[in-house]
Write an enzyme that holds these catalytic residues in place. Structure first.
Site, PDB file in Angstrom:
ATOM      1  N   LYS A 250      12.487   9.888  -7.213  1.00 35.29           N
ATOM      2  CA  LYS A 250      12.019  11.118  -6.361  1.00 35.29           C
ATOM      3  C   LYS A 250      13.236  10.734  -5.013  1.00 35.29           C
ATOM      4  O   LYS A 250      13.723  11.935  -4.936  1.00 35.29           O
ATOM      5  CB  LYS A 250      10.619  10.791  -5.853  1.00 35.29           C
TER       6      LYS A 250
ATOM      7  N   GLU B  90      -2.058   1.210  -4.195  1.00 38.57           N
ATOM      8  CA  GLU B  90      -1.218   1.737  -3.107  1.00 38.57           C
ATOM      9  C   GLU B  90      -1.752   2.987  -2.506  1.00 38.57           C
ATOM     10  O   GLU B  90      -1.229   3.193  -1.216  1.00 38.57           O
ATOM     11  CB  GLU B  90       0.177   2.385  -4.005  1.00 38.57           C
TER      12      GLU B  90
ATOM     13  N   GLY C 228       4.911   9.738  -5.525  1.00 34.92           N
ATOM     14  CA  GLY C 228       5.269   9.002  -6.636  1.00 34.92           C
ATOM     15  C   GLY C 228       4.126   8.623  -7.760  1.00 34.92           C
ATOM     16  O   GLY C 228       4.553   8.940  -8.810  1.00 34.92           O
ATOM     17  N   ARG C 229       3.080   8.383  -7.269  1.00 37.48           N
ATOM     18  CA  ARG C 229       2.214   7.725  -8.266  1.00 37.48           C
ATOM     19  C   ARG C 229       1.417   8.866  -8.725  1.00 37.48           C
ATOM     20  O   ARG C 229       0.442   8.639  -9.620  1.00 37.48           O
ATOM     21  CB  ARG C 229       1.380   6.518  -7.466  1.00 37.48           C
TER      22      ARG C 229
ATOM     23  N   LYS D  77      10.735  -4.560   1.512  1.00 32.60           N
ATOM     24  CA  LYS D  77      12.081  -3.889   1.113  1.00 32.60           C
ATOM     25  C   LYS D  77      13.073  -4.236   2.360  1.00 32.60           C
ATOM     26  O   LYS D  77      14.273  -4.432   1.981  1.00 32.60           O
ATOM     27  CB  LYS D  77      11.876  -2.400   0.941  1.00 32.60           C
TER      28      LYS D  77
ATOM     29  N   HIS E 197     -12.217 -11.776 -25.639  1.00 36.97           N
ATOM     30  CA  HIS E 197     -11.810 -13.259 -25.745  1.00 36.97           C
ATOM     31  C   HIS E 197     -10.918 -13.863 -24.982  1.00 36.97           C
ATOM     32  O   HIS E 197     -10.117 -14.729 -25.013  1.00 36.97           O
ATOM     33  CB  HIS E 197     -10.966 -13.232 -27.263  1.00 36.97           C
TER      34      HIS E 197
ATOM     35  N   GLU F 142      16.194  -0.913  -6.918  1.00 33.40           N
ATOM     36  CA  GLU F 142      15.898  -1.379  -8.401  1.00 33.40           C
ATOM     37  C   GLU F 142      16.716  -0.332  -9.332  1.00 33.40           C
ATOM     38  O   GLU F 142      17.469  -0.257 -10.120  1.00 33.40           O
ATOM     39  CB  GLU F 142      14.504  -1.513  -8.781  1.00 33.40           C
TER      40      GLU F 142
HETATM   41  O1  F6P Z   1       6.936   1.015  -4.176  1.00 37.01           O
HETATM   42  C1  F6P Z   1       6.906   2.335  -3.332  1.00 37.01           C
HETATM   43  C2  F6P Z   1       7.545   3.506  -4.016  1.00 37.01           C
HETATM   44  O2  F6P Z   1       7.851   4.456  -2.956  1.00 37.01           O
HETATM   45  C3  F6P Z   1       6.489   4.069  -4.870  1.00 37.01           C
HETATM   46  O3  F6P Z   1       5.395   4.807  -4.283  1.00 37.01           O
HETATM   47  C4  F6P Z   1       7.014   4.988  -5.834  1.00 37.01           C
HETATM   48  O4  F6P Z   1       6.309   5.444  -6.841  1.00 37.01           O
HETATM   49  C5  F6P Z   1       8.362   3.971  -6.245  1.00 37.01           C
HETATM   50  O5  F6P Z   1       8.445   3.229  -4.820  1.00 37.01           O
HETATM   51  C6  F6P Z   1       9.526   4.586  -6.824  1.00 37.01           C
HETATM   52  O6  F6P Z   1      10.187   5.693  -5.724  1.00 37.01           O
HETATM   53  P1  F6P Z   1      11.158   6.509  -6.329  1.00 37.01           P
HETATM   54  O7  F6P Z   1      10.672   7.549  -7.212  1.00 37.01           O
HETATM   55  O8  F6P Z   1      11.700   7.288  -5.030  1.00 37.01           O
HETATM   56  O9  F6P Z   1      12.140   5.659  -6.835  1.00 37.01           O
END
Ligand code: F6P
Length: 545
Positions: A209, A355, A269-270, A514, A386, A215
């Site tokens: 987003k 979150e 995002g979530r 972060k 189990h 990452e």
């Molecule tokens: O870890 C925080 C966060 O902002 C989440 O809420 C989100 O889903 C994720 O990082 C990824 O964010 P982006 O889609 O901006 O890469």
């Protein structure tokens, strides 16, 4: 318009619930069933393909009334209105929260800052549909003219968990395209995934987003380098598309504007799998199935918006969770899907629930003096039986558990299905009833044990029971029912956030780590360790040596 800011502990209902808890805390579920032979009917609700049985919870009619009074006193009804109508209820980020608009019918009028957002949503859906059809049919090809065979979703958090969970849950419905998910900044993750891919037939979907997540940008860069090592640089555009609300960052990365699937700041995002973040879902199972997923979610939204609280599934489940969290002081909740397809659901819900509601400051900015944010965990049944069920049955903690099961299997293997569901029903019954000392004695009688051995064994074989469970029994695992199930949890998150008087749609708690990671990475690159506590400093020295 803002959400109401009412401290739930100051309500009449909360006070009444505290004293009611004292009356009910030692009452056994078995006795509640004896007192009311119609208990299963009293505490259950039927909606579309869903049957929700919450009768095996440690509640009576008074509990339900008081919990719903609490929901009313904190003005949940008003809050629902604000939420669906596009008010900026994510106040700290000054945003509306409108993932519900992503699954609303195209003739709806949903305003954000006086602008109807539905036409834009519809246009992006059309773009997803066309792209999906072209990739699946092979009319859109890679740079050598070969059809795509592999789709790589690069994203993290909501940009990974939603698409990953749904595509795995809908594996039965998937087509010939092979899906891969790269999320972790762990280089082994990306290289392991790239190892066996063919650049001529691989399509990368970079989902972020913000398009600023370390990452995702690292993984996308590695993937692009891998591609340009094997293919002409000029062909990147044919193999990389992006899903993002940050168009300048995406184009700076080298993805052309026409290959960007946009989303908006009012999609968290979530909660984003319903947007273009779900592109991998659409590619995997076809646009029609993606749309059925949205339709199921929309139907649950409508139920949540309109059903009276007495029969409102997200409201009931949310209030039950509050009952255990705040009155029984339960430390966690288990979610146990009796479907191997849903094996990623608990991990997905961990982000959604933890979150969103892992907050300790209320909507007025004050420190909270009650528990929020349930801890969620789980694995599919019967595997879970189990693994950790021992602790739920005989441990010292109270762990309310939700059991999700389907009446029909997808491959129609009735023998397996009956065994699976026999376990599903047996577990909630066993957790509720337990086994008394007398029952244990009786059972051991036939074993021909010495009196001493019998006496020694009895305490270990007793099950106290009285362990609360809720059963969600669904007709069949279809895209539509899955959409409704996920929406059920999303709306439950909202309910709990409103009652706890917290902001469920920001996530400032992920920032600190972060920031520190950026600082430490600079130190690692320069091999100069600056001021840290002695533990962190020594660990860094160990790493650099
Ligand atoms: O870890 C925080 C966060 O902002 C989440 O809420 C989100 O889903 C994720 O990082 C990824 O964010 P982006 O889609 O901006 O890469």
């Amino acid at each position: 318009m803002a959400l109401p800011t009412i401290n739930p502990t100051t309500t009449k209902a909360w006070e009444a619930l505290i004293s009611h808890y004292e009356n009910i805390k030692n009452v056994h579920l078995k006795d509640l069933f004896k007192q009311n032979p119609d208990r299963a009917q009293t505490f259950s609700t039927v909606w579309n393909d869903f049957y929700i049985d919450y009768s095996k919870n440690r509640i009576d009619q008074t509990t339900k009334t008081l919990l719903l009074d609490l929901a009313k006193e904190v003005k949940l009804e008003d809050a629902i209105q604000h939420y669906f109508s596009g008010s900026s209820i994510n106040e700290t980020e000054e945003r509306a929260v409108l993932h519900t608009a992503l699954r609303a019918p195209s003739n709806k009028n949903i305003l954000v800052a006086d602008k109807n957002v539905v036409p834009e949503v519809t246009a992006v859906k059309e773009k997803i549909k066309q792209f999906t059809d072209q990739v699946i049919s092979g009319s859109l090809t890679g740079y050598t003219g070969k059809a795509f065979t592999d789709i790589v979703n690069i994203g993290i958090g909501g940009s990974d968990l939603g698409p990953a969970m749904i595509t795995e849950s809908l594996e039965f419905y998937k087509n010939h395209l092979k899906l891969h998910f790269i999320s972790n900044v762990d280089g082994d993750h990306v290289h392991q995934n790239l190892k066996n891919l063919d650049p001529e037939t691989t399509l990368f979907v970079v989902v972020s987003k913000t398009f600023s997540t370390q990452e995702t940008l690292s993984n996308a860069t590695t993937a692009r380098n891998w591609f340009t090592d094997k293919a002409p640089k000029t062909e990147v555009g044919k193999h990389f598309v992006a899903v993002s609300s940050n168009i300048p960052n995406v184009t700076a990365f080298g993805i052309e504007e026409e290959n960007i699937f946009p989303l908006w700041d009012w999609v968290g995002g979530r909660f984003s799998l319903w947007s273009a973040v779900g592109l991998s879902i659409s590619l995997s199972v076809g646009y029609e199935n993606f749309e059925a997923l949205l339709e199921g979610a929309h139907e649950m939204d409508e139920h949540f918006k309109t059903a009276p609280f007495e029969d409102n599934i997200p409201v009931l489940l949310g209030m039950l969770s509050i009952w255990y969290n705040n009155f029984f002081k339960a430390e966690s909740e288990a979610i146990i899907p009796y479907s191997q397809y849903l094996h990623r659901l608990p991990a997905y819900l961990q982000q959604g629930i933890m979150e969103s509601n892992g907050k300790s400051v209320d909507r007025s900015g004050n420190k909270i003096n009650y528990q929020t944010g349930t801890i969620i965990w789980g694995e599919p049944g019967t595997n879970a039986q189990h693994a950790f069920f021992q602790l739920i049955h005989q441990g010292t903690k109270i762990i309310p558990a939700e059991f999700i099961g389907f009446k029909k299997s997808l491959f129609n293997d009735q023998d397996h299905q009956d065994k699976l569901m026999a376990n599903f029903f047996a577990q909630t019954e066993a957790l509720m009833n337990g086994k008394t000392e007398a029952e244990v004695q009786e059972e051991l009688k036939s074993k021909n044990l010495s009196a001493q051995k019998l006496k020694q064994l009895v305490p270990f074989k007793i099950f106290e029971g009285n362990k609360p469970t809720t059963t969600v029994l669904i007709e069949k695992l279809t895209p539509k029912n899955l959409g409704a199930l996920v929406s059920m949890y999303e709306q439950r998150i909202f309910v709990q956030g409103v009652v706890w008087n917290i902001f469920s749609y920001d996530q400032w708690g992920v920032e600190l780590g972060k920031q520190l990671a950026t600082k430490i990475l600079n130190e690692i690159n320069d091999t100069t360790i600056s001021e840290h506590d002695s533990s962190t400093k020594t660990l860094l020295k160990q790493y650099l040596n």
